[in-house]
Design a protein around this motif. Structure first.
Motif, PDB file in Angstrom:
ATOM      1  N   PHE B 368      34.855  47.260  35.600  1.00  0.00           N
ATOM      2  CA  PHE B 368      34.968  48.073  36.831  1.00  0.00           C
ATOM      3  C   PHE B 368      33.474  48.145  37.189  1.00  0.00           C
ATOM      4  CE2 PHE B 368      38.061  49.395  33.503  1.00  0.00           C
ATOM      5  CZ  PHE B 368      39.041  49.705  34.443  1.00  0.00           C
ATOM      6  N   ALA B 369      33.162  49.006  38.445  1.00  0.00           N
ATOM      7  CA  ALA B 369      31.807  48.786  39.259  1.00  0.00           C
ATOM      8  C   ALA B 369      30.813  48.830  37.938  1.00  0.00           C
ATOM      9  CB  ALA B 369      31.869  49.844  40.333  1.00  0.00           C
ATOM     10  N   PRO B 370      29.884  47.977  37.909  1.00  0.00           N
ATOM     11  CA  PRO B 370      28.708  47.651  37.275  1.00  0.00           C
ATOM     12  C   PRO B 370      27.882  48.985  37.218  1.00  0.00           C
ATOM     13  CG  PRO B 370      28.330  46.021  38.666  1.00  0.00           C
ATOM     14  CD  PRO B 370      29.765  46.713  39.047  1.00  0.00           C
ATOM     15  N   MET B 441      46.938  42.592  36.156  1.00  0.00           N
ATOM     16  CA  MET B 441      46.048  42.564  37.126  1.00  0.00           C
ATOM     17  C   MET B 441      45.570  43.718  37.974  1.00  0.00           C
ATOM     18  SD  MET B 441      44.039  39.813  37.295  1.00  0.00           S
ATOM     19  CE  MET B 441      43.423  39.909  38.817  1.00  0.00           C
ATOM     20  N   ASN B 442      46.493  44.620  38.039  1.00  0.00           N
ATOM     21  CA  ASN B 442      46.708  45.860  38.947  1.00  0.00           C
ATOM     22  C   ASN B 442      45.314  46.594  38.557  1.00  0.00           C
ATOM     23  OD1 ASN B 442      49.189  44.847  38.602  1.00  0.00           O
ATOM     24  ND2 ASN B 442      49.794  46.433  40.269  1.00  0.00           N
ATOM     25  N   VAL B 443      44.971  46.407  37.368  1.00  0.00           N
ATOM     26  CA  VAL B 443      43.669  47.269  36.994  1.00  0.00           C
ATOM     27  C   VAL B 443      42.320  46.904  37.512  1.00  0.00           C
ATOM     28  CG1 VAL B 443      42.309  48.017  34.998  1.00  0.00           C
ATOM     29  CG2 VAL B 443      44.763  47.788  34.696  1.00  0.00           C
ATOM     30  N   GLU B 444      42.550  45.478  37.860  1.00  0.00           N
ATOM     31  CA  GLU B 444      41.273  44.844  38.235  1.00  0.00           C
ATOM     32  C   GLU B 444      40.930  45.090  40.084  1.00  0.00           C
ATOM     33  OE1 GLU B 444      38.923  43.353  36.209  1.00  0.00           O
ATOM     34  OE2 GLU B 444      40.485  44.430  34.628  1.00  0.00           O
ATOM     35  N   GLU B 448      34.652  45.064  42.550  1.00  0.00           N
ATOM     36  CA  GLU B 448      34.146  45.510  41.508  1.00  0.00           C
ATOM     37  C   GLU B 448      33.912  44.247  40.602  1.00  0.00           C
ATOM     38  OE1 GLU B 448      36.656  48.690  39.605  1.00  0.00           O
ATOM     39  OE2 GLU B 448      35.487  50.223  41.076  1.00  0.00           O
ATOM     40  N   LEU B 449      34.950  43.199  40.757  1.00  0.00           N
ATOM     41  CA  LEU B 449      34.607  42.191  39.980  1.00  0.00           C
ATOM     42  C   LEU B 449      33.459  41.198  40.489  1.00  0.00           C
ATOM     43  CD1 LEU B 449      38.112  40.897  38.984  1.00  0.00           C
ATOM     44  CD2 LEU B 449      36.214  41.165  37.225  1.00  0.00           C
TER      45      LEU B 449
END
Lengths: 472, 472
Positions: B368-370, B441-444, B448-449
């Motif tokens: 998720f967002a670093p 993939m829906n979690v990504e 954010e990546l």
């Protein structure tokens, strides 16, 4: 709950906070007159008695506890099953135990659709089992299932860009991104019919939800006339997205769908609890929820919560010895999920007395923290409700939503011209759990159910007791 | 990811924002000296080059797109399977296609536990099928399953209040409310062993998550020595709560558990990509994630995201022709999920050169967002990292979390004294999806990546290039 498509396409929903729109308030003051407004404001003491009894008195947690007992005992209560009938008997006994004698049941024929084994397996470009829930009334596949290539469409317009030849022998996957339930649910309700009209062998729909943990959502659908009935089911957001990504890259996606079910009709019952009015017992203020549920999950949210806050209304009033002028009728609708079947039967049976329905209420969109009411009726009716809602600022439940078709079952009666309202509540996550295995007691909250029961009871009491009928 | 129990019980985690604690900054300034601090600050231009390339340049969305291609192609990649080995080959080819030659694989023996049919059915007080996932390495039941009464406990202390006679012949259900993963996971990891020691026939655990849509979570467990191995599985929060409510009311709850699996060992590989340093090629800054996943879901989050941001580090640097002084090694660990097996093999094989590991990084708690880094190391090491993190205020990734055992695989190496860090990210929902069918993939999220890949690359570059080694 299901929502009628008329709601989906035509309803205009306006949020109006009863307290913050002076112009509206002024209009209402002119319409209602100072005397009625003062009369309504005078119910603050009775409101306090009810709120105190439920939020801090003997009824605290009672709604949750009784709901949990009920849900834990019966689990899912699908239309046409013995379990549903046993749960109706239980509710009758529970109400009888509170000292009510005026309990009536009205029999009707209901659909009895029974889910069997269901499997969706992606065969190409690789093997993957996919979570699936068949849609209500779907026919079965042959034993070996249907094996076919998938065509993915976002909406009906996109389906229409394909020739029948492109669709014949294929599986259509509808992959509409959730906007609102009303807008998106058409792909579940009508998807099989539209796909069959173009020659598809089966149709799938992306579950009607904004959020998923690989959770499929069932729901009703109806086959149109003059088209071949084809098997139809929902898959998860995750699998729909996976198929779409592969499809968009030009991959050939082949699925095998196996799904089996049986269908017949059975007899079920609407249940009517009357708490008789002291002055105009023939006039009714109806509160209601449906007792049937989908076969997945346990119907704690849809619609156990609505059922129990509506059960609580006469029970709380009787315990407090509060007797309104008009009769309060609590209705437990049957067979809502397969098409508002109980409500249609009630409307037909009671059509000649519908002028006696002063106001009709239903809770079937969750019993999270109450925020107010979604109200159908003419301007004067809405003004009266807005004045009543002013009494609930302390629990943040004063919002009036203008909605021409509130509720699910009651929409059948409201469309005949009866004014009514649905519980407006903080249900932002409602569709996360709706029609899934996740519709269990964990969705419910003790305090929110107390707030809902107290609000629902006080509103019903005031409408049943004020000097004026709700105008049409 | 799994987390070692040492972390669960003993790690102290302190959040320290690199920018907001002047006292700490002052200490760091004294320790590091102005020269080093200025040198680190001087990397702002290279940071900008990397951030721009990933967030607004040719690499935008690349991490997400490559991850999606990979996950969609292979799906789940359980330890010991051909699919995992094919996915390793794919990653080697993908890296080779970016012009890398220095790609090594190191073989090791890994567990190969294969889930078969699994069913939990409540037989009393009523019939209910329950969603279930067996835990890693669980043995099978006999064909007819285990039918027994349930004893529900909140924790091991409560289990200990029962005599062996109370537990013999029963199924133990652990129903711990999720507090933190580290604290709660012990009932998954050690539950079977503790229940078996008291004579239970099987053990179940409430899934290790704070939120559920009736979603069971699998995970590793280990049988202790000298106790009978008993079948063990996770059920959902909803069903655990249901059973507990019935049990607390004094109802006799009887379950049938059927679960089947096979177990053997296979050969798998750790994969090492070296991007050689210009001045001290023998010194390593390692970035890493694990390539294996559980058999449910598709390992997009756990640990596809970590795998791909670590893959991206040498790729981005090579594309930008940025050459650090030390070697950057990207490692794709194998067989993490069944006990950090790849990491233990690496540590053993490379023990003699571990003095050359300057710093070791892993992302295995979501991408998720670093937000920054969770850092193990001495005060000076943490001060250097804190100075580097100051360069990432613009993307809100400047937080340093003090953590003596960050990461999963790398904890094996960090406990030998090597300094290192895990990606600290906005992963509040990580455990909603962790080890479930919903890890897809829906979690990504694309952006954010991108943020994660850019941050990970820039941090690794700076550590690999600064004039000083990270001190031990």
């Amino acid at each position: 709950m299901i929502l009628s498509l008329s709601f989906a396409f035509f309803a205009t929903t306006l949020f109006v906070s009863a307290n913050v729109i002076p112009k509206n308030s002024e209009e209402c003051r002119t319409l209602l007159g100072d005397h009625l407004i003062e009369e309504i404001a005078g119910y603050s003491k009775i409101r306090d008695v009810i709120l105190n009894y439920v939020l801090e008195g003997d009824f605290t947690s009672k709604t949750y506890d009784e709901l949990a007992k009920f849900v834990d005992k019966f689990g899912a209560r699908p239309s046409g099953t013995d379990t549903l009938e046993q749960s109706i008997d239980y509710m009758i006994q529970l109400t009888h135990d509170e000292g009510f004698e005026d309990i009536t049941t009205e029999e009707l024929e209901v659909p009895h659709w029974t889910r069997g084994q269901e499997e969706v397996t992606m065969l190409e470009p690789r093997i993957k089992n996919m979570a699936v829930l068949g849609l209500g009334r779907s026919i079965s596949t042959a034993t070996e299932g249907i094996t076919a290539q998938v065509v993915v469409v976002k909406n009906f317009d996109q389906l229409d860009t394909f020739s029948d030849k492109d669709i014949e022998g294929k599986i259509v996957l509808y992959d509409p991104i959730f906007t609102s339930y009303g807008e998106t649910v058409q792909y579940r309700s009508l998807g099989a019919t539209r796909a069959a009209a173009k020659g598809a062998l089966a149709s799938l729909v992306r579950s009607i939800t904004p959020f998923s943990i690989n959770s499929p959502h069932t729901g009703s659908q109806n086959y149109g006339e003059n088209v071949t009935k084809i098997p139809t089911a929902a898959i998860t957001l995750e699998d729909a997205d996976l198929i779409r990504r592969l499809y968009d890259k030009g991959e050939k996606v082949v699925l095998n769908i196996k799904m089996f079910s049986t269908y017949d009709t059975q007899i079920s019952r609407n249940t009517l609890i009357d708490y008789k009015g002291t002055e105009n017992p023939e006039k009714l203020v109806i509160v209601s929820g449906h007792i049937d549920s989908w076969d997945v999950g346990q119907g704690a949210m849809d619609d156990g919560g609505g059922l129990f806050i509506s059960w609580a209304v006469p029970v709380i009033l009787k315990r407090l010895n509060l007797k309104p002028k008009r009769t309060i009728r609590s209705i437990f609708w049957t067979a809502e999920e397969l098409g508002l079947v109980g409500a249609y039967a009630y409307e037909e049976k009671h059509r000649n007395e519908s002028h006696n329905i002063n106001f009709i209420m239903e809770s079937d969109e969750g019993t999270f923290a109450p925020l107010g009411l979604a109200v159908a009726g003419n301007k004067e009716a809405r003004c009266i409700v807005a004045e009543i809602l002013k009494l609930f600022t302390s629990i943040n439940a004063s919002t009036l939503v203008e909605d021409d078709s509130p509720g699910s079952d009651i929409s059948v009666i409201i469309k005949t011209g009866v004014p009514g309202a649905s519980l407006h509540n903080d249900n932002g996550k409602y569709f996360w759990f709706h029609h899934t295995e996740g519709d269990m007691m964990n969705v419910e909250d003790e305090h929110e159910l107390d707030l809902g029961a107290a609000f629902w009871t006080a509103v019903a009491y005031i409408i049943a007791d004020i000097s004026t009928d709700i105008p049409r």
